[in-house]
Write an enzyme that holds these catalytic residues in place. Sequence first.
Site, PDB file in Angstrom:
ATOM      1  N   LYS A  52      -5.966   2.128 -28.741  1.00 53.66           N
ATOM      2  CA  LYS A  52      -4.730   1.759 -27.909  1.00 53.66           C
ATOM      3  C   LYS A  52      -5.122   1.627 -26.352  1.00 53.66           C
ATOM      4  CE  LYS A  52      -1.783   4.596 -30.674  1.00 53.66           C
ATOM      5  NZ  LYS A  52      -1.246   6.319 -30.848  1.00 53.66           N
ATOM      6  N   GLU A  65       3.876  -4.739 -28.077  1.00 54.78           N
ATOM      7  CA  GLU A  65       4.413  -3.509 -27.482  1.00 54.78           C
ATOM      8  C   GLU A  65       4.339  -2.323 -28.087  1.00 54.78           C
ATOM      9  OE1 GLU A  65       5.198  -1.385 -24.529  1.00 54.78           O
ATOM     10  OE2 GLU A  65       5.743  -3.577 -23.953  1.00 54.78           O
ATOM     11  N   GLY A 116       4.094   3.876 -28.748  1.00 55.48           N
ATOM     12  CA  GLY A 116       5.467   3.820 -29.485  1.00 55.48           C
ATOM     13  C   GLY A 116       6.353   3.238 -28.408  1.00 55.48           C
ATOM     14  N   GLY A 126       3.880  16.852 -41.167  1.00 60.16           N
ATOM     15  CA  GLY A 126       3.713  15.382 -41.008  1.00 60.16           C
ATOM     16  C   GLY A 126       3.215  14.666 -39.670  1.00 60.16           C
TER      17      GLY A 126
END
Length: 423
Positions: A201, A125, A130, A183
């Site tokens: 993905k 998952e 995410g 970031g």
Amino acid sequence: MAVLRIGIAGLGTVGGGLLKLAFGRGPLAAAVRVTGVSARTKGRARDVDISAIAWFDDPVALAKSPEIDVFVELMGGSEGTARKAVEAALAAGKHVVTANKALLAEHGAALAKLAAQNGAEIRYEAAVAGGIPVIKALREGLAANHINAVSGVLNGTCNYILTEMDVSGRGFAAVLADAQRLGYAEADPTLDVSGADAGHKLAILSAIAIGGAPNFAAMRLEGIQAIEPIDLESAKFLGRRVKLLAKTSRQGDQVVQSVRPTLLAQDHPIARVNGPLNAVVIDADPVGRLSLVGAGAGAGPTASAVAGDLIDLSHEDSRPVFSGPGQSQTLQAAKGGLLASSKFYVRLRVPDRAGTIAKITDTLAKHLVSIESFLQKPPEDAARVPIVLTTQPMAEHDLLEALGELSRLDVLVEAPVLMPLED
């Protein structure tokens, strides 16, 4: 409910988040016991004390340990240690929980076969979007549906960059530098901005939604490096927004998989998703269209997805790795990943000289390209005039033929930018 003994390889952002959940007071703490860990550096300061847990310098040895029931792979990478460790765990009959989209996208068929041969489960998952439970939605909640298409924004870095370019009017390079400073982008952002990360993905989502095993090698990938402020401004003028859209859809008995910048109508659910968020839209029968939006990365969301898989395994839940009896057979991809019919946006740069526009329109007409809108922008300099046009619905192959002829006629000063339109 069985208490699972788990070994975790990789104690970075996600692994650290998972340890907090495993040693907390929530449902994961009741479902698992961490009996082994492995990471690059043993003595690194961590939020959770791991001194009482067996340490393994070699993740492969951890994967084969008789003291674990489930191997949790959070190292990343499609080859090397991650692949060897996962294969070792499956060969030993251990279940595997992973966040490694590259590994599954490129070796999913072989891993599914190995898991089946040894009575092991693979759960992933966390590999896609995410904290958004899109894998569970497709495999469980929508199990009775016929999935026609799955599309989404699957890379938060690209979505952040396009959002900031749209808002600020700045170019790709400047916004990318900001994303790296904040970031949101890696020091080497190639995997993200090229579309490859989203493609990994999408390959997984395709396998679940349509059947078979991932076929990343056959996917059409286009990144966002060529997108400029003029494209975002033109999209607004057309009532649209540019997104890096990952999409899989049925085309007869084949599947069209692509990751490419696309002009979405402003009322499209994905068009309204900004910043580093991810979004997935599923078109299915009989349920219709579903939209899922949320954080696509980070310690909390990704560790949450890993924990959910572990809790499912503690309840002895069993599922095919992908979908159905053909899960070890790769998906048959439509040739070239070209769209059979779509409207398109085209941005050209041409020399500022008489007769250029006539050559363009004549060539497009020769190839039966029906123009919906045509806009000549002010000259950028003596040698470059931007032209933006949109077409009526047509085959992408025919449009590419027309653009190829324009290139041979020496009326273009750079390669054209082509994006589909989607409502």
